[in-house]
Design a protein around this motif. Sequence first.
Motif, PDB file in Angstrom:
ATOM      1  N   MET A 145      14.856  30.471  10.994  1.00 47.91           N
ATOM      2  CA  MET A 145      14.998  29.576  12.146  1.00 47.91           C
ATOM      3  C   MET A 145      15.580  30.319  13.342  1.00 47.91           C
ATOM      4  O   MET A 145      15.175  30.080  14.489  1.00 47.91           O
ATOM      5  N   ARG A 146      16.510  31.239  13.091  1.00 42.11           N
ATOM      6  CA  ARG A 146      17.052  32.025  14.199  1.00 42.11           C
ATOM      7  C   ARG A 146      15.955  32.894  14.809  1.00 42.11           C
ATOM      8  O   ARG A 146      15.877  33.047  16.036  1.00 42.11           O
ATOM      9  N   TRP A 147      15.086  33.461  13.967  1.00 45.61           N
ATOM     10  CA  TRP A 147      13.986  34.273  14.483  1.00 45.61           C
ATOM     11  C   TRP A 147      12.966  33.406  15.221  1.00 45.61           C
ATOM     12  O   TRP A 147      12.430  33.800  16.262  1.00 45.61           O
ATOM     13  N   LEU A 148      12.705  32.213  14.688  1.00 43.22           N
ATOM     14  CA  LEU A 148      11.731  31.312  15.309  1.00 43.22           C
ATOM     15  C   LEU A 148      12.171  30.819  16.684  1.00 43.22           C
ATOM     16  O   LEU A 148      11.337  30.332  17.458  1.00 43.22           O
ATOM     17  N   GLN A 149      13.442  30.951  16.992  1.00 43.95           N
ATOM     18  CA  GLN A 149      13.941  30.422  18.257  1.00 43.95           C
ATOM     19  C   GLN A 149      13.205  31.017  19.449  1.00 43.95           C
ATOM     20  O   GLN A 149      12.988  30.343  20.459  1.00 43.95           O
ATOM     21  N   GLN A 150      12.762  32.282  19.320  1.00 43.14           N
ATOM     22  CA  GLN A 150      12.040  32.900  20.437  1.00 43.14           C
ATOM     23  C   GLN A 150      10.691  32.201  20.673  1.00 43.14           C
ATOM     24  O   GLN A 150      10.260  32.064  21.822  1.00 43.14           O
ATOM     25  N   LEU A 151      10.031  31.745  19.621  1.00 41.47           N
ATOM     26  CA  LEU A 151       8.787  30.992  19.797  1.00 41.47           C
ATOM     27  C   LEU A 151       9.075  29.597  20.335  1.00 41.47           C
ATOM     28  O   LEU A 151       8.322  29.067  21.162  1.00 41.47           O
ATOM     29  N   ILE A 152      10.169  29.029  19.863  1.00 37.88           N
ATOM     30  CA  ILE A 152      10.564  27.697  20.350  1.00 37.88           C
ATOM     31  C   ILE A 152      10.877  27.763  21.846  1.00 37.88           C
ATOM     32  O   ILE A 152      10.416  26.924  22.634  1.00 37.88           O
ATOM     33  N   ASP A 153      11.649  28.770  22.251  1.00 38.57           N
ATOM     34  CA  ASP A 153      12.016  28.921  23.663  1.00 38.57           C
ATOM     35  C   ASP A 153      10.788  29.166  24.539  1.00 38.57           C
ATOM     36  O   ASP A 153      10.751  28.743  25.701  1.00 38.57           O
ATOM     37  N   ALA A 154       9.790  29.858  23.981  1.00 41.35           N
ATOM     38  CA  ALA A 154       8.567  30.154  24.738  1.00 41.35           C
ATOM     39  C   ALA A 154       7.582  28.993  24.697  1.00 41.35           C
ATOM     40  O   ALA A 154       6.488  29.097  25.265  1.00 41.35           O
ATOM     41  N   GLU A 155       7.987  27.899  24.038  1.00 40.18           N
ATOM     42  CA  GLU A 155       7.151  26.700  23.902  1.00 40.18           C
ATOM     43  C   GLU A 155       5.809  27.014  23.228  1.00 40.18           C
ATOM     44  O   GLU A 155       4.775  26.424  23.556  1.00 40.18           O
ATOM     45  N   GLU A 156       5.851  27.944  22.285  1.00 38.23           N
ATOM     46  CA  GLU A 156       4.666  28.281  21.497  1.00 38.23           C
ATOM     47  C   GLU A 156       4.511  27.269  20.347  1.00 38.23           C
ATOM     48  O   GLU A 156       5.503  26.867  19.735  1.00 38.23           O
ATOM     49  N   PRO A 157       3.293  26.865  20.042  1.00 39.78           N
ATOM     50  CA  PRO A 157       3.078  26.092  18.819  1.00 39.78           C
ATOM     51  C   PRO A 157       3.502  26.927  17.606  1.00 39.78           C
ATOM     52  O   PRO A 157       3.276  28.144  17.574  1.00 39.78           O
ATOM     53  N   ILE A 158       4.100  26.298  16.630  1.00 44.56           N
ATOM     54  CA  ILE A 158       4.686  27.010  15.495  1.00 44.56           C
ATOM     55  C   ILE A 158       3.925  26.659  14.218  1.00 44.56           C
ATOM     56  O   ILE A 158       3.786  25.479  13.872  1.00 44.56           O
ATOM     57  N   ILE A 159       3.444  27.683  13.519  1.00 43.65           N
ATOM     58  CA  ILE A 159       2.734  27.516  12.253  1.00 43.65           C
ATOM     59  C   ILE A 159       3.474  28.330  11.213  1.00 43.65           C
ATOM     60  O   ILE A 159       3.595  29.552  11.341  1.00 43.65           O
ATOM     61  N   VAL A 160       4.001  27.666  10.181  1.00 43.22           N
ATOM     62  CA  VAL A 160       4.771  28.348   9.148  1.00 43.22           C
ATOM     63  C   VAL A 160       4.089  28.144   7.795  1.00 43.22           C
ATOM     64  O   VAL A 160       3.782  27.012   7.407  1.00 43.22           O
ATOM     65  N   PHE A 161       3.870  29.257   7.080  1.00 44.76           N
ATOM     66  CA  PHE A 161       3.307  29.208   5.736  1.00 44.76           C
ATOM     67  C   PHE A 161       4.379  29.572   4.708  1.00 44.76           C
ATOM     68  O   PHE A 161       5.207  30.458   4.937  1.00 44.76           O
ATOM     69  N   ALA A 162       4.352  28.886   3.572  1.00 44.42           N
ATOM     70  CA  ALA A 162       5.201  29.239   2.436  1.00 44.42           C
ATOM     71  C   ALA A 162       4.433  28.912   1.158  1.00 44.42           C
ATOM     72  O   ALA A 162       3.486  28.113   1.177  1.00 44.42           O
ATOM     73  N   TRP A 163       4.840  29.520   0.063  1.00 40.83           N
ATOM     74  CA  TRP A 163       4.149  29.293  -1.207  1.00 40.83           C
ATOM     75  C   TRP A 163       4.763  28.142  -1.989  1.00 40.83           C
ATOM     76  O   TRP A 163       4.073  27.253  -2.461  1.00 40.83           O
ATOM     77  N   HIS A 164       6.081  28.146  -2.127  1.00 44.83           N
ATOM     78  CA  HIS A 164       6.748  27.160  -2.976  1.00 44.83           C
ATOM     79  C   HIS A 164       7.039  25.871  -2.218  1.00 44.83           C
ATOM     80  O   HIS A 164       7.418  25.904  -1.040  1.00 44.83           O
ATOM     81  N   LYS A 165       6.892  24.746  -2.907  1.00 43.98           N
ATOM     82  CA  LYS A 165       7.131  23.446  -2.276  1.00 43.98           C
ATOM     83  C   LYS A 165       8.563  23.326  -1.777  1.00 43.98           C
ATOM     84  O   LYS A 165       8.812  22.745  -0.708  1.00 43.98           O
ATOM     85  N   ALA A 166       9.513  23.857  -2.548  1.00 39.06           N
ATOM     86  CA  ALA A 166      10.913  23.760  -2.129  1.00 39.06           C
ATOM     87  C   ALA A 166      11.151  24.539  -0.841  1.00 39.06           C
ATOM     88  O   ALA A 166      11.920  24.107   0.030  1.00 39.06           O
ATOM     89  N   ALA A 167      10.489  25.687  -0.696  1.00 35.07           N
ATOM     90  CA  ALA A 167      10.620  26.475   0.533  1.00 35.07           C
ATOM     91  C   ALA A 167       9.952  25.759   1.703  1.00 35.07           C
ATOM     92  O   ALA A 167      10.474  25.756   2.832  1.00 35.07           O
ATOM     93  N   GLN A 168       8.787  25.157   1.453  1.00 33.94           N
ATOM     94  CA  GLN A 168       8.116  24.383   2.505  1.00 33.94           C
ATOM     95  C   GLN A 168       9.008  23.237   2.973  1.00 33.94           C
ATOM     96  O   GLN A 168       9.152  22.993   4.178  1.00 33.94           O
ATOM     97  N   ALA A 169       9.620  22.540   2.014  1.00 33.69           N
ATOM     98  CA  ALA A 169      10.493  21.411   2.363  1.00 33.69           C
ATOM     99  C   ALA A 169      11.706  21.883   3.155  1.00 33.69           C
ATOM    100  O   ALA A 169      12.134  21.224   4.115  1.00 33.69           O
TER     101      ALA A 169
END
Length: 373
Positions: A198-222
Amino acid sequence: VLAPLMVQARKLDPRVPDLDLLYEGILRKIPLTGTPILKYIPSLWHLLHLVDRIAWSGSRGSFKAFTARYMGAHVNYRGHWTMGDRATNTEELHRRLLGSFMVRRRKDDVLKDLPPKTVNQVYIEPTMTELRPYHDLEDAIRDVKEQYAQHKVRLQAASDDDDKDAIFDEARRLLGDALGKASQLRQVLAICKVPAAMRWLQQLIDAEEPIIVFAWHKAAQAAIYDALIAQKIPTTKIAGGDNPLDRVEAIDAFQDGRARAIVLSIAAAGVGITLHRGAHTVHLERGWNPADNDQAEDRTHRIGQTRPCFAWYLDVMGSFDQQVEALCDVKKRDQQLVLDGRVIPRNGSTLTQRALLANYIGLTASDLELLDG
């Protein structure tokens, strides 16, 4: 008669009797797929068998002959047919495919106007507190290994057969426990990485970029979904088992801008959808197979995309992330050698998934033999 097998050709297994009956009498069959090798080289044989049974399964060959020649397959110490660690005779297989059985077109051959895609590895830095569950799991694995080592010493010193049997059974249980805990490393690590991600994603958030996150495990996705919601970022998701209508709604919400972010399962949402409103895919963890990861990256890199695309893999230095990366690298190398006759050099691991886990926690081949009985 032509029988195109379309997108799902990569999943067909012609050793299933009903499949042979379905295409019996059809002289010409043309499997169409963007992923002819989904997991490993032997999966390619399934398509080749369907195209020409004489060449690949009849008097001139079989699945065993194919895997012995091109995957180093052999009979193991338990009498089972076992694949080797690496693809073999890849240049020969590539020539054989290209000469008679395959027309290969890569995306950059046919979509020349598509913007470039760049794949990046980023080392994020979770705090020691954030990584505590992961390190606790590693400590638990070490404790079990120490108990196992003590049982090996006792086994060598035991004279009574009954004692040996009891010690042997307990040693096998401890080995199974160690590997069972090791199999949890990816999921626990992915969850531990969420605050740093989330700290790394802040740069995309600040740039108002659409955010697409992939994960394998359901717990990680949640976990990453909840973290995005906690920052009041409108977020949708696609996970395994979702209703098809819910999937469509999630895609539409992201594409039309109602959702700033979307969290996706690599397995459930890595194929068949277009998310070209975004240009960045962020990968909290990898799947075991490079084709799964490539497909996930390409959800933005589709017809209609006008911006350069970027895939970001968020790894932790010195963790199990690097072992999975190495496994995927060597699988991808073998696939490229067979399909394209060339490869982008990268370091990799030749180990299977179980051997990779065993190696990471310090178990030997003889330990695995003991576990298998």
